[in-house]
Design an enzyme around this catalytic site. Sequence first.
Site, PDB file in Angstrom:
ATOM      1  N   LYS A  30       0.816  -1.229   0.000  1.00 55.40           N
ATOM      2  CA  LYS A  30       0.000   0.000   0.000  1.00 55.40           C
ATOM      3  C   LYS A  30       0.840   1.265   0.000  1.00 55.40           C
ATOM      4  CE  LYS A  30      -3.777  -2.419   2.147  1.00 55.40           C
ATOM      5  NZ  LYS A  30      -2.977  -3.643   2.266  1.00 55.40           N
ATOM      6  N   CYS A  52       2.606   1.978 -42.008  1.00 57.06           N
ATOM      7  CA  CYS A  52       3.105   0.877 -41.167  1.00 57.06           C
ATOM      8  C   CYS A  52       3.954  -0.068 -42.018  1.00 57.06           C
ATOM      9  CB  CYS A  52       1.917   0.128 -40.567  1.00 57.06           C
ATOM     10  SG  CYS A  52       2.381  -1.414 -39.789  1.00 57.06           S
ATOM     11  N   CYS A  55       2.058  -3.610 -42.291  1.00 52.21           N
ATOM     12  CA  CYS A  55       0.738  -3.784 -42.902  1.00 52.21           C
ATOM     13  C   CYS A  55       0.849  -4.417 -44.298  1.00 52.21           C
ATOM     14  CB  CYS A  55       0.014  -2.450 -43.006  1.00 52.21           C
ATOM     15  SG  CYS A  55      -1.038  -2.076 -41.576  1.00 52.21           S
ATOM     16  N   ASN A  77      13.546 -10.920 -40.689  1.00 50.08           N
ATOM     17  CA  ASN A  77      13.776  -9.608 -40.097  1.00 50.08           C
ATOM     18  C   ASN A  77      14.836  -8.848 -40.898  1.00 50.08           C
ATOM     19  OD1 ASN A  77      14.491  -7.421 -38.295  1.00 50.08           O
ATOM     20  ND2 ASN A  77      13.550  -8.609 -36.649  1.00 50.08           N
ATOM     21  N   HIS A 118      -4.191  -4.079 -38.546  1.00 47.17           N
ATOM     22  CA  HIS A 118      -3.237  -3.237 -37.831  1.00 47.17           C
ATOM     23  C   HIS A 118      -3.689  -2.952 -36.395  1.00 47.17           C
ATOM     24  CE1 HIS A 118      -0.124  -0.092 -37.669  1.00 47.17           C
ATOM     25  NE2 HIS A 118      -1.027   0.679 -37.093  1.00 47.17           N
ATOM     26  N   ASN A 156       6.802  -9.075 -28.105  1.00 44.44           N
ATOM     27  CA  ASN A 156       7.147  -7.938 -27.266  1.00 44.44           C
ATOM     28  C   ASN A 156       6.094  -6.897 -27.565  1.00 44.44           C
ATOM     29  OD1 ASN A 156       8.894  -6.779 -25.460  1.00 44.44           O
ATOM     30  ND2 ASN A 156      10.039  -5.717 -27.061  1.00 44.44           N
ATOM     31  N   GLY A 162       9.176  -1.277 -25.150  1.00 46.62           N
ATOM     32  CA  GLY A 162      10.212  -1.213 -26.187  1.00 46.62           C
ATOM     33  C   GLY A 162       9.779  -1.730 -27.547  1.00 46.62           C
ATOM     34  N   SER A 164       8.465  -1.449 -31.181  1.00 47.03           N
ATOM     35  CA  SER A 164       8.635  -0.301 -32.073  1.00 47.03           C
ATOM     36  C   SER A 164       7.428  -0.057 -32.968  1.00 47.03           C
ATOM     37  CB  SER A 164       9.880  -0.519 -32.935  1.00 47.03           C
ATOM     38  OG  SER A 164       9.722  -1.683 -33.726  1.00 47.03           O
ATOM     39  N   HIS A 167       1.510  -2.532 -34.854  1.00 42.50           N
ATOM     40  CA  HIS A 167       0.899  -3.616 -35.635  1.00 42.50           C
ATOM     41  C   HIS A 167       1.148  -4.936 -34.894  1.00 42.50           C
ATOM     42  CE1 HIS A 167      -0.517  -5.148 -39.665  1.00 42.50           C
ATOM     43  NE2 HIS A 167      -0.286  -6.243 -38.946  1.00 42.50           N
ATOM     44  N   HIS A 169       2.292  -8.165 -33.742  1.00 44.09           N
ATOM     45  CA  HIS A 169       3.303  -9.055 -34.321  1.00 44.09           C
ATOM     46  C   HIS A 169       4.164  -9.652 -33.222  1.00 44.09           C
ATOM     47  CE1 HIS A 169       5.617  -5.385 -33.624  1.00 44.09           C
ATOM     48  NE2 HIS A 169       6.712  -6.130 -33.637  1.00 44.09           N
ATOM     49  N   GLN A 171       7.995 -12.206 -32.918  1.00 46.75           N
ATOM     50  CA  GLN A 171       9.252 -12.464 -33.621  1.00 46.75           C
ATOM     51  C   GLN A 171       9.683 -13.886 -33.321  1.00 46.75           C
ATOM     52  OE1 GLN A 171      12.506  -9.710 -33.446  1.00 46.75           O
ATOM     53  NE2 GLN A 171      11.255  -8.116 -32.493  1.00 46.75           N
ATOM     54  N   HIS A 308       6.047 -24.596 -22.181  1.00 46.39           N
ATOM     55  CA  HIS A 308       5.356 -23.556 -21.398  1.00 46.39           C
ATOM     56  C   HIS A 308       5.590 -22.190 -22.014  1.00 46.39           C
ATOM     57  CE1 HIS A 308       9.435 -23.882 -19.698  1.00 46.39           C
ATOM     58  NE2 HIS A 308       9.350 -22.584 -19.471  1.00 46.39           N
ATOM     59  N   HIS A 310       5.973 -18.065 -20.901  1.00 47.15           N
ATOM     60  CA  HIS A 310       6.108 -17.048 -19.844  1.00 47.15           C
ATOM     61  C   HIS A 310       5.514 -15.745 -20.360  1.00 47.15           C
ATOM     62  CE1 HIS A 310       9.135 -19.323 -17.496  1.00 47.15           C
ATOM     63  NE2 HIS A 310       9.699 -19.634 -18.647  1.00 47.15           N
ATOM     64  N   PHE A 324       9.868  -1.138 -11.962  1.00 44.17           N
ATOM     65  CA  PHE A 324      11.263  -1.093 -12.407  1.00 44.17           C
ATOM     66  C   PHE A 324      12.037  -2.161 -11.663  1.00 44.17           C
ATOM     67  CE2 PHE A 324       9.724   3.166 -13.296  1.00 44.17           C
ATOM     68  CZ  PHE A 324      10.226   3.388 -14.571  1.00 44.17           C
ATOM     69  N   GLU A 329      17.064  -5.068  -6.777  1.00 43.12           N
ATOM     70  CA  GLU A 329      16.838  -6.125  -7.774  1.00 43.12           C
ATOM     71  C   GLU A 329      18.043  -6.339  -8.687  1.00 43.12           C
ATOM     72  OE1 GLU A 329      13.667  -3.882  -7.835  1.00 43.12           O
ATOM     73  OE2 GLU A 329      12.116  -5.436  -7.817  1.00 43.12           O
ATOM     74  N   GLN A 335      12.276  -8.464  -6.306  1.00 46.43           N
ATOM     75  CA  GLN A 335      11.447  -8.185  -5.136  1.00 46.43           C
ATOM     76  C   GLN A 335      10.066  -7.783  -5.622  1.00 46.43           C
ATOM     77  OE1 GLN A 335      10.244  -4.941  -4.161  1.00 46.43           O
ATOM     78  NE2 GLN A 335       9.393  -5.652  -2.219  1.00 46.43           N
TER      79      GLN A 335
HETATM   80  P1  H2U Z   1       9.702  -5.007 -32.342  1.00 46.47           P
HETATM   81  O1  H2U Z   1       8.923  -3.775 -32.350  1.00 46.47           O
HETATM   82  O2  H2U Z   1       9.199  -6.028 -31.359  1.00 46.47           O
HETATM   83  O3  H2U Z   1      11.158  -4.723 -32.230  1.00 46.47           O
HETATM   84  O4  H2U Z   1       9.502  -5.744 -33.755  1.00 46.47           O
HETATM   85  C1  H2U Z   1       9.629  -5.122 -34.988  1.00 46.47           C
HETATM   86  C2  H2U Z   1      10.683  -5.874 -35.761  1.00 46.47           C
HETATM   87  O5  H2U Z   1      10.446  -5.662 -37.142  1.00 46.47           O
HETATM   88  C3  H2U Z   1      12.075  -5.361 -35.442  1.00 46.47           C
HETATM   89  O6  H2U Z   1      12.864  -6.424 -34.992  1.00 46.47           O
HETATM   90  C4  H2U Z   1      11.660  -5.485 -37.788  1.00 46.47           C
HETATM   91  C5  H2U Z   1      12.565  -4.815 -36.779  1.00 46.47           C
HETATM   92  O7  H2U Z   1      13.912  -5.186 -37.006  1.00 46.47           O
HETATM   93  N1  H2U Z   1      11.421  -4.676 -38.983  1.00 46.47           N
HETATM   94  C6  H2U Z   1      11.785  -5.158 -40.224  1.00 46.47           C
HETATM   95  O8  H2U Z   1      12.338  -6.256 -40.322  1.00 46.47           O
HETATM   96  N2  H2U Z   1      11.529  -4.429 -41.350  1.00 46.47           N
HETATM   97  C7  H2U Z   1      10.940  -3.198 -41.327  1.00 46.47           C
HETATM   98  O9  H2U Z   1      10.735  -2.605 -42.359  1.00 46.47           O
HETATM   99  C8  H2U Z   1      10.542  -2.577 -40.038  1.00 46.47           C
HETATM  100  C9  H2U Z   1      10.781  -3.395 -38.815  1.00 46.47           C
HETATM  101 ZN    ZN Z   2       0.186  -2.249 -39.754  1.00 51.02          ZN
END
Ligand code: H2U
Ligand code: ZN
Length: 362
Positions: A30, A52, A55, A77, A118, A156, A162, A164, A167, A169, A171, A308, A310, A324, A329, A335
């Site tokens: 609390k 995007c 997309c 990627n 999207h 993620n 974090g 980016s 849309h 998705h 990985q 499993h 996580h 944080f 930690e 904690q």
């Molecule tokens: P994150 O937002 O979880 O990082 O995932 C987006 C991923 O998409 C990121 O790893 C990839 C980035 O490298 N990406 C591409 O491969 N091509 C793109 O044109 C934009 C993003």
């Molecule tokens: Zn999109």
Amino acid sequence: MSQFKPNNHPHRRYNPLTQEWVLVSPQRAKRPWQGRVEPLDEQTLPAHDPNCYLCAGNTRVSGERNPAYQGPYVFKNDFAALMDDVPTYEQTDSQTDNLFRSECVAGTSRVICFSEQHNRTLPELGEESIAAVIEVWCQQYRELGQRFPWVQVFENKGAINGCSNPHPHGQLWACSTLPTLPACEDRTQRDYFENHQQSMLLAYAQRECEAQQRVICQNDNWVAVVPYWASWPFETLLLPIAAVAQMTDLDGAQKASLASILKVLTTKYDNLFQTSFPYSMGWHGAPFVPNNNHIKSTKGDQRHWQLHAHFYPPLLRSATVRKFMVGYEMLCEAQRDLTPEEAAERLRSLPDRHYKSVGKPG
Ligand code: H2U
Ligand code: ZN
């Protein structure tokens, strides 16, 4: 001195998967918060965003154009952390040096768009669309498991975490060596199996189903719990109720009920703070034995492994206040204030229906 009560008194809990302890301080739950408040990121998104990179039909940073896909879409990627072809190390000091040790790693990274939409995250997709994502995960494991011992599928989600691009998705990163955390889980599950002649996480799932203290939701094949040893406030562990070593071993009924429990769990997450709930989630299953001599293979017997997922969400008390992992930690151990039982109770009591769909048909 009064009697010890886990809901009132500081104690430590042991995580048998990681061999780490977590400090639980329920008496602190609390305490007032005057720290950082994150900006709320609740803009309404269009079903298709011409800007995007993920997309359908749009051009990515690499100049490559996405097809007019419908349903899940996987591509390599454009900014991969791992490379398929890396020169193998010569036998050098860096493989034997006690202090300056390194090794080479080959691998591949892919992006998995969940659907062409999207503006629909997992809980906002229908069960059939979630099942299509699960099918793609299975295909990717089957394909890449021929070449790599470890394939890490993850999502993620959320700018606060974090991610980016909004849309929806995930990985995957596949690699030629067992990364640190999977290697640790391999070791601890193997030791448990040798000592107890049963799978650690299968025994754990059965105990949690009996106790019903930390269960958030369950169905015929799956159970989602806030693990006894959770370190993030609303961390969850999603487990099959029967022995399943790897995602590629799931049968049709298990995949269908996985789609269903993923929808329920992520819906409850969104309903907790009435926000698109951020998290990092990912799957752990038995390492593969690839048919490629250049790749480090794992030992054949995988009976100790239980598949499993996580889920590690960063939020603590609202859509804008995150936990944080700093100070004690970073220097001692994780904690938490809220007990895992309290966190499970809060998630369990939330509706299975998404807050955005209330009042809409279906
Ligand atoms: P994150 O937002 O979880 O990082 O995932 C987006 C991923 O998409 C990121 O790893 C990839 C980035 O490298 N990406 C591409 O491969 N091509 C793109 O044109 C934009 C993003
Ligand atoms: Zn999109």
